[in-house]
Design a protein around this motif. Structure first.
Motif, mmCIF file in Angstrom:
data_model
loop_
_atom_site.group_PDB
_atom_site.id
_atom_site.type_symbol
_atom_site.label_atom_id
_atom_site.label_comp_id
_atom_site.label_asym_id
_atom_site.label_seq_id
_atom_site.Cartn_x
_atom_site.Cartn_y
_atom_site.Cartn_z
ATOM 1 N N UNK A 31 0.856 -1.205 0.000
ATOM 2 C CA UNK A 31 0.000 0.000 0.000
ATOM 3 C C UNK A 31 0.884 1.244 0.000
ATOM 4 N N UNK A 32 0.241 2.349 -0.299
ATOM 5 C CA UNK A 32 0.982 3.617 -0.361
ATOM 6 C C UNK A 32 1.688 3.866 0.983
ATOM 7 N N UNK A 33 1.055 3.398 2.091
ATOM 8 C CA UNK A 33 1.695 3.636 3.397
ATOM 9 C C UNK A 33 2.624 2.482 3.792
ATOM 10 N N UNK A 65 2.278 -0.958 3.758
ATOM 11 C CA UNK A 65 1.864 -2.264 4.285
ATOM 12 C C UNK A 65 1.677 -3.259 3.142
ATOM 13 N N UNK A 66 2.197 -4.461 3.372
ATOM 14 C CA UNK A 66 2.052 -5.499 2.346
ATOM 15 C C UNK A 66 0.790 -6.291 2.625
ATOM 16 N N UNK A 67 0.024 -6.601 1.582
ATOM 17 C CA UNK A 67 -1.143 -7.475 1.804
ATOM 18 C C UNK A 67 -1.407 -8.274 0.537
ATOM 19 N N UNK A 68 -2.198 -9.337 0.723
ATOM 20 C CA UNK A 68 -2.533 -10.209 -0.409
ATOM 21 C C UNK A 68 -3.668 -9.548 -1.181
ATOM 22 N N UNK A 73 5.253 -8.871 8.078
ATOM 23 C CA UNK A 73 4.199 -9.457 8.911
ATOM 24 C C UNK A 73 4.402 -9.122 10.379
ATOM 25 N N UNK A 123 2.624 -6.147 11.580
ATOM 26 C CA UNK A 123 1.188 -6.318 11.846
ATOM 27 C C UNK A 123 0.972 -6.983 13.206
#
Lengths: 54, 276, 276, 54
Positions: B59-61, B63-66, B227, B230
């Protein structure tokens, strides 16, 4: 060429522009989302929510 | 006896047999617990096999996500709610634990607010993704939890949650465990994964940080990447929600939960009471 | 109001949206029901995609079943408990139904006796298969059902069941529905699939047999082949278990359940009361 | 060559025999399961339970 929705400046899209891409107006800096490339249509970029997800 | 919430990750190398044996022992000792589990490794394997390889976005901030489009969501459900959840329930039943497996969807156990769009950075470009089935948990159905625990059952829970507009949404498992821990006023939240805990140097397991006071947690975010970041966010939310102690423990060791409860790993919040 | 048990198959062409809309309407009309669903088509597709193609075997006594080794069982769980079960729960939640999805494993909702061996005929040879995870349901956990219904929830159930030696076992969905209908003393068991009902000539939908008295059911087994034979076995077991009426209906039509309750399809046992 | 566990008759196994296959003793007709082909070992065929399954 699409126009800036804020200051009417003309915005030239790069050749490799993609639908969904976010671009800035060169004049006033407002962020827009390229909703479609052909025809080129812009929309205000969605307000960024704090992201999360797995 | 206050509830213990345990989160076990879904990464490679997680020994579910050891985790389940430990949980069964705690059940035998009449220590009530609720298990939240992941399944990311299984989801990746399944996604590749089905020709829909996982796409992780940042994400722009940062954070990695699926990226969870509809096809990915259904693969996610097959891995989490099908293989991993029922595999854990089967093991626990074999160890005498009256386990019931639920997804956040079931009975709206986990309701969430679906993010309509996700702004990511990919290939040097900023982009908007629209059909991402990702959300943030807004409420936990404690009534459903109470009904089943009063009837003597034990819950094994996993994403997806369900959004206000009734769509299944992928939610972060660690933060889901934190919200559940808060909702059931748990004393302890144990988060197990395939690392010993928070490490000053992620590549050196000897740099384990054993104890962090709640108010000092913020200063430690710098050590966390991906991770683990998070998990610290989840720990923060649990502590803010009244959970006394969060322990980041190692899922790969024997008796991983009792080791964590005994203070092994990174203890955040109330120090371990060694008399207990 | 007595419980209605509905079984919807997992074959190709099943319109889950229509089935769920019908169930939601029945829920709105305060008619309690429990749904049992299949997932064979999804399981076949997934098995092929994962390079573990389904293997159907014919027993010495002529019954066809899916050879369920451990790998197949986990694919089965991914399709049934993951994709199909949670897809139905998601739809029902969107229609205002407080649905909870459970496999027979969960809380030992469905306990079964695992067949240690399966004797099959293949390539002209008689063979013994040993690691077949298949079983027959021996008991239904009505306590778990009662607890959830009294708390206002509605159940969406699927295999696998759990064996006495705590192993997940594939059980026939139609016979599982029959055992559940018996256990909850249901008035009606509606079995929906991608055929209009029992046909004298399986290739001619006009040869639908509309009504069969309980005692005459045995004489009709000759018309049934393959899966339909199991539906008749299930119907027989339900009737023997005290269920008043079994309707074999078509899952592909609009309002499939209310159509079946209105007598459309093959009604076995108590004739349809058209005043209701 | 394996012997019948009931009547001791010698049982010749076909070339394409497979582990798990059921064969009958040519003399007394008892059914055996070929538990392994090499070395050839027989066992009484399991009692056939009423089958079911999805």
């Amino acid at each position: 060429m699409p126009k800036c929705l804020e200051c009417d400046a003309e915005i030239t899209l790069k050749a490799d522009v993609e639908a969904g891409e976010i671009i800035d107006c060169p004049d006033c800096g407002t962020e827009f989302e390229v909703r479609s490339v052909d025809p080129p249509t812009l929309d205000h970029a969605p307000q960024e929510e704090e992201d999360w997800g797995e | 006896m206050a509830m213990l919430v345990v989160k076990v990750g879904g990464g490679r190398g997680i020994d579910y047999d050891a985790v389940c044996a430990d949980l069964a022992e705690l059940h035998r000792l009449a220590r009530p617990w609720l298990l939240v589990h992941g399944g990311s490794h299984e989801t990746n394997v399944l996604s590749e096999a089905l020709g829909h390889p996982p796409r992780f976005v940042t994400s722009a901030s940062g954070y990695e996500s699926r990226y969870t489009d509809r096809a990915t969501l259904e693969i996610f459900e097959m891995a989490y709610c099908g293989k991993v959840n029922k595999g854990i329930v089967e093991r626990l039943q074999g160890l005498g634990v009256p386990a019931v497996g639920l997804a956040g969807l079931d009975g709206r156990l986990l309701s969430g607010r679906r993010k309509s769009t996700l702004t990511i950075v990919e290939g040097g470009k900023k982009k908007v993704l629209r059909d991402d089935h990702t959300g943030k948990i807004t409420s936990v159905n404690t009534d459903l939890i109470r009904v089943l625990y009063e009837a003597g059952y034990v819950l094994v829970v996993c994403p997806p949650a369900i959004s206000d507009d009734h769509v299944a949404v992928n939610v972060d498992g660690d933060r889901a465990a934190a919200r559940i821990a808060e909702a059931v006023t748990a004393d302890d939240l144990v988060i197990l994964s395939n690392v010993p805990g928070l490490l000053r140097d992620p590549d050196d397991e000897a740099t384990l940080i054993p104890q962090i006071a709640s108010e000092a947690l913020n200063e430690h975010f710098g050590y966390a990447k991906g991770r683990m970041k998070k998990k610290l966010m989840a720990a923060q939310e649990a502590l803010d929600g009244g959970v006394g102690r969060v322990v980041l423990g190692d899922a790969r060791i024997a008796q991983p939960i009792r080791a964590a409860l005994g203070g092994r790993g990174t203890v955040i919040g109330r120090p371990t009471d060694h008399r207990a």
